[in-house]
Write a protein that holds these residues in place. Structure first.
Motif, mmCIF file in Angstrom:
data_model
loop_
_atom_site.group_PDB
_atom_site.id
_atom_site.type_symbol
_atom_site.label_atom_id
_atom_site.label_comp_id
_atom_site.label_asym_id
_atom_site.label_seq_id
_atom_site.Cartn_x
_atom_site.Cartn_y
_atom_site.Cartn_z
ATOM 1 N N ILE A 222 -6.146 55.793 42.437
ATOM 2 C CA ILE A 222 -6.107 54.680 41.508
ATOM 3 C C ILE A 222 -6.112 55.207 40.087
ATOM 4 C CG2 ILE A 222 -7.226 53.083 43.107
ATOM 5 C CD1 ILE A 222 -9.811 53.417 41.487
ATOM 6 N N VAL A 223 -5.541 54.435 39.189
ATOM 7 C CA VAL A 223 -5.525 54.746 37.762
ATOM 8 C C VAL A 223 -6.078 53.530 37.044
ATOM 9 C CG1 VAL A 223 -4.104 55.352 35.775
ATOM 10 C CG2 VAL A 223 -3.513 56.239 38.038
ATOM 11 N N ARG A 224 -7.115 53.735 36.228
ATOM 12 C CA ARG A 224 -7.765 52.626 35.558
ATOM 13 C C ARG A 224 -7.933 52.913 34.065
ATOM 14 N NH1 ARG A 224 -6.570 50.528 39.553
ATOM 15 N NH2 ARG A 224 -7.848 49.530 41.155
ATOM 16 N N ILE B 6 2.743 59.335 31.227
ATOM 17 C CA ILE B 6 2.066 58.960 32.475
ATOM 18 C C ILE B 6 2.900 58.111 33.429
ATOM 19 C CG2 ILE B 6 -0.191 59.123 31.370
ATOM 20 C CD1 ILE B 6 0.808 55.673 32.139
ATOM 21 N N CYS B 7 4.070 57.654 33.002
ATOM 22 C CA CYS B 7 4.825 56.692 33.811
ATOM 23 C C CYS B 7 5.106 57.223 35.214
ATOM 24 C CB CYS B 7 6.128 56.328 33.104
ATOM 25 S SG CYS B 7 7.122 55.104 33.989
ATOM 26 N N ALA B 8 5.730 58.374 35.314
ATOM 27 C CA ALA B 8 6.075 58.937 36.627
ATOM 28 C C ALA B 8 4.830 59.394 37.370
ATOM 29 C CB ALA B 8 7.058 60.090 36.460
ATOM 30 N N GLY B 9 3.942 60.098 36.676
ATOM 31 C CA GLY B 9 2.756 60.647 37.324
ATOM 32 C C GLY B 9 1.821 59.584 37.867
ATOM 33 N N GLU B 10 1.712 58.466 37.164
ATOM 34 C CA GLU B 10 0.844 57.381 37.635
ATOM 35 C C GLU B 10 1.342 56.824 38.957
ATOM 36 O OE1 GLU B 10 -1.105 53.163 36.100
ATOM 37 O OE2 GLU B 10 0.385 54.188 34.866
ATOM 38 N N LEU B 11 2.654 56.632 39.086
ATOM 39 C CA LEU B 11 3.184 56.142 40.361
ATOM 40 C C LEU B 11 2.949 57.157 41.468
ATOM 41 C CD1 LEU B 11 4.816 54.015 41.960
ATOM 42 C CD2 LEU B 11 6.864 55.340 41.395
ATOM 43 N N ILE B 12 3.180 58.420 41.183
ATOM 44 C CA ILE B 12 2.977 59.464 42.194
ATOM 45 C C ILE B 12 1.528 59.469 42.662
ATOM 46 C CG2 ILE B 12 2.958 61.980 42.526
ATOM 47 C CD1 ILE B 12 5.417 62.012 40.545
ATOM 48 N N LEU B 13 0.592 59.331 41.723
ATOM 49 C CA LEU B 13 -0.826 59.339 42.085
ATOM 50 C C LEU B 13 -1.201 58.112 42.917
ATOM 51 C CD1 LEU B 13 -3.721 60.405 39.751
ATOM 52 C CD2 LEU B 13 -3.996 58.523 41.339
ATOM 53 N N THR B 14 -0.749 56.951 42.507
ATOM 54 C CA THR B 14 -1.115 55.744 43.257
ATOM 55 C C THR B 14 -0.460 55.735 44.636
ATOM 56 O OG1 THR B 14 0.644 54.482 42.149
ATOM 57 C CG2 THR B 14 -1.563 54.372 41.200
ATOM 58 N N SER C 215 -0.670 69.322 30.259
ATOM 59 C CA SER C 215 0.436 68.427 30.593
ATOM 60 C C SER C 215 -0.144 67.258 31.372
ATOM 61 C CB SER C 215 1.499 69.140 31.430
ATOM 62 O OG SER C 215 2.367 68.208 32.067
ATOM 63 N N ALA C 216 -0.124 66.076 30.773
ATOM 64 C CA ALA C 216 -0.678 64.897 31.446
ATOM 65 C C ALA C 216 0.040 64.613 32.754
ATOM 66 C CB ALA C 216 -0.610 63.687 30.524
ATOM 67 N N ALA C 217 1.363 64.768 32.751
ATOM 68 C CA ALA C 217 2.129 64.529 33.975
ATOM 69 C C ALA C 217 1.687 65.468 35.089
ATOM 70 C CB ALA C 217 3.624 64.700 33.703
ATOM 71 N N TYR C 218 1.439 66.720 34.748
ATOM 72 C CA TYR C 218 1.004 67.688 35.751
ATOM 73 C C TYR C 218 -0.418 67.388 36.215
ATOM 74 C CZ TYR C 218 0.886 72.149 38.231
ATOM 75 O OH TYR C 218 0.817 73.120 39.214
ATOM 76 N N ASP C 219 -1.296 66.985 35.293
ATOM 77 C CA ASP C 219 -2.654 66.595 35.668
ATOM 78 C C ASP C 219 -2.636 65.473 36.704
ATOM 79 O OD1 ASP C 219 -4.557 68.168 34.107
ATOM 80 O OD2 ASP C 219 -3.710 67.196 32.352
ATOM 81 N N LEU C 220 -1.826 64.449 36.457
ATOM 82 C CA LEU C 220 -1.741 63.326 37.390
ATOM 83 C C LEU C 220 -1.215 63.778 38.746
ATOM 84 C CD1 LEU C 220 -0.384 60.656 34.904
ATOM 85 C CD2 LEU C 220 -2.543 60.480 36.165
ATOM 86 N N CYS C 221 -0.233 64.656 38.739
ATOM 87 C CA CYS C 221 0.331 65.138 40.000
ATOM 88 C C CYS C 221 -0.648 66.039 40.749
ATOM 89 C CB CYS C 221 1.645 65.863 39.743
ATOM 90 S SG CYS C 221 2.989 64.761 39.272
ATOM 91 N N CYS C 222 -1.385 66.881 40.021
ATOM 92 C CA CYS C 222 -2.396 67.711 40.674
ATOM 93 C C CYS C 222 -3.495 66.851 41.283
ATOM 94 C CB CYS C 222 -2.984 68.705 39.671
ATOM 95 S SG CYS C 222 -1.908 70.101 39.305
ATOM 96 N N THR C 223 -3.816 65.733 40.633
ATOM 97 C CA THR C 223 -4.783 64.802 41.191
ATOM 98 C C THR C 223 -4.193 64.109 42.418
ATOM 99 O OG1 THR C 223 -5.663 64.458 38.971
ATOM 100 C CG2 THR C 223 -6.326 62.881 40.654
ATOM 101 N N ALA C 224 -2.918 63.763 42.353
ATOM 102 C CA ALA C 224 -2.252 63.149 43.504
ATOM 103 C C ALA C 224 -2.271 64.069 44.719
ATOM 104 C CB ALA C 224 -0.812 62.792 43.148
ATOM 105 N N ALA C 225 -2.124 65.371 44.479
ATOM 106 C CA ALA C 225 -2.051 66.324 45.583
ATOM 107 C C ALA C 225 -3.417 66.844 46.014
ATOM 108 C CB ALA C 225 -1.173 67.506 45.176
ATOM 109 N N GLY C 226 -4.493 66.428 45.320
ATOM 110 C CA GLY C 226 -5.824 66.883 45.676
ATOM 111 C C GLY C 226 -6.204 68.228 45.092
ATOM 112 N N PHE C 227 -5.361 68.796 44.213
ATOM 113 C CA PHE C 227 -5.709 70.064 43.560
ATOM 114 C C PHE C 227 -6.781 69.842 42.496
ATOM 115 C CE2 PHE C 227 -0.945 70.905 44.298
ATOM 116 C CZ PHE C 227 -1.166 71.202 45.625
#
Length: 257
Positions: free
Chosen positions: A229-231, A216-224, A190-202
């Motif tokens: 950063i998302v590149r 990625i729309c929601a997860g990218e904002l949560i991560l940033t 799940s890309a959304a979950y991957d981004l959120c796990c990265t946001a939380a440091g997991f």
């Protein structure tokens, strides 16, 4: 007319919690009505369709002038500068297999900029949220990206496109280059979950190719908003991204093509 994002966030949380209950009720059941879309690897269930129809109804009722982009039903045009970007069940392959990593992803854009993001993982009851400029949280507690700076200590997430069998641009080359240089790799599904796990440091970082905006729309904002950063790291099909803290993104980028 601009909306109050704090009040809107409360509404979205109520929506995803309601839909999450339904997803849990169907999970590991025998009446998922699994179908394929683009190929044998790209599946959809009755729960995907039900979840998206519920989100469309909730958004349409609360914000009738807003546009919506959904994974299952495409773009619903409107005259408003607001666009809802929704993935009603990100991780359908996991869901259909009885694996618990799946999410509901809801992002809101204003004039092309994402201003609100909610990702809910119903099985784990993990609620990731962010409002532009106000930080990110997991179940109400502030989260931040990991601080690691060296790949050899890092655990990264990634994924692979549905046409991996016929298209040589399938991320296998990137995995082969980076794998010997990291502590481990995880494929959550799940890309959304991957981004959120990265946001939380997991996860310390995450990269993937051939994603769509609803992934990625929601997860990218949560991560940033969590300090990451998302590149983009390549031209080509759809969205290709690398994410994490700036040091890890720089190190990962040495191996990504």
């Amino acid at each position: 007319m601009e909306i109050c994002l704090e009040e809107t966030l409360k509404q979205v949380i109520a929506w995803v919690k309601e839909i999450g209950e339904i997803q849990r009720a169907y999970f590991r059941g025998t009446n998922l009505e699994i179908e394929t879309k683009s190929n044998a690897y790209d599946v959809v269930t009755r729960v995907d369709k039900l979840s998206e129809s519920m989100l469309l109804e909730r958004i349409g009722s609360a914000f009738p002038t807003h546009a919506v982009l959904g994974e299952e039903t495409g773009r619903h045009e409107a005259s408003s500068p607001y666009l809802w970007v929704i993935d009603p069940l990100d991780g359908t392959n996991n869901y259909s297999q009885g694996l618990p990593v799946f999410t509901i992803s809801v992002g809101l854009q204003y004039k092309g900029e994402t201003v609100l993001g909610v990702v809910y993982a119903p099985y784990f009851d993990e609620l990731y949220t962010a409002i532009k400029g106000k930080g990110a949280s997991l179940n109400g507690k502030e989260i931040h990206v990991a601080r690691k700076t060296e790949l050899k200590y890092s655990v990264l997430g990634t994924g692979f496109p549905y046409d991996k069998d016929v298209n040589p641009e399938n991320n296998a080359d990137n995995l082969a280059r980076i794998l010997p240089n990291i502590r481990g790799v995880r494929r959550m599904g799940s890309a959304a979950y991957d981004l959120c796990c990265t946001a939380a440091g997991f996860l310390d970082g995450y990269w993937e190719i051939c994603l769509h905006l609803w992934d990625i729309c929601a997860g990218e904002l949560i991560l940033t908003e969590a300090g990451g950063i998302v590149r983009p790291f390549r031209e080509g099909r759809e969205i290709n991204l690398v994410s994490g803290n700036p040091d890890i993104v720089r190190e990962m980028s040495k191996y990504l093509r």
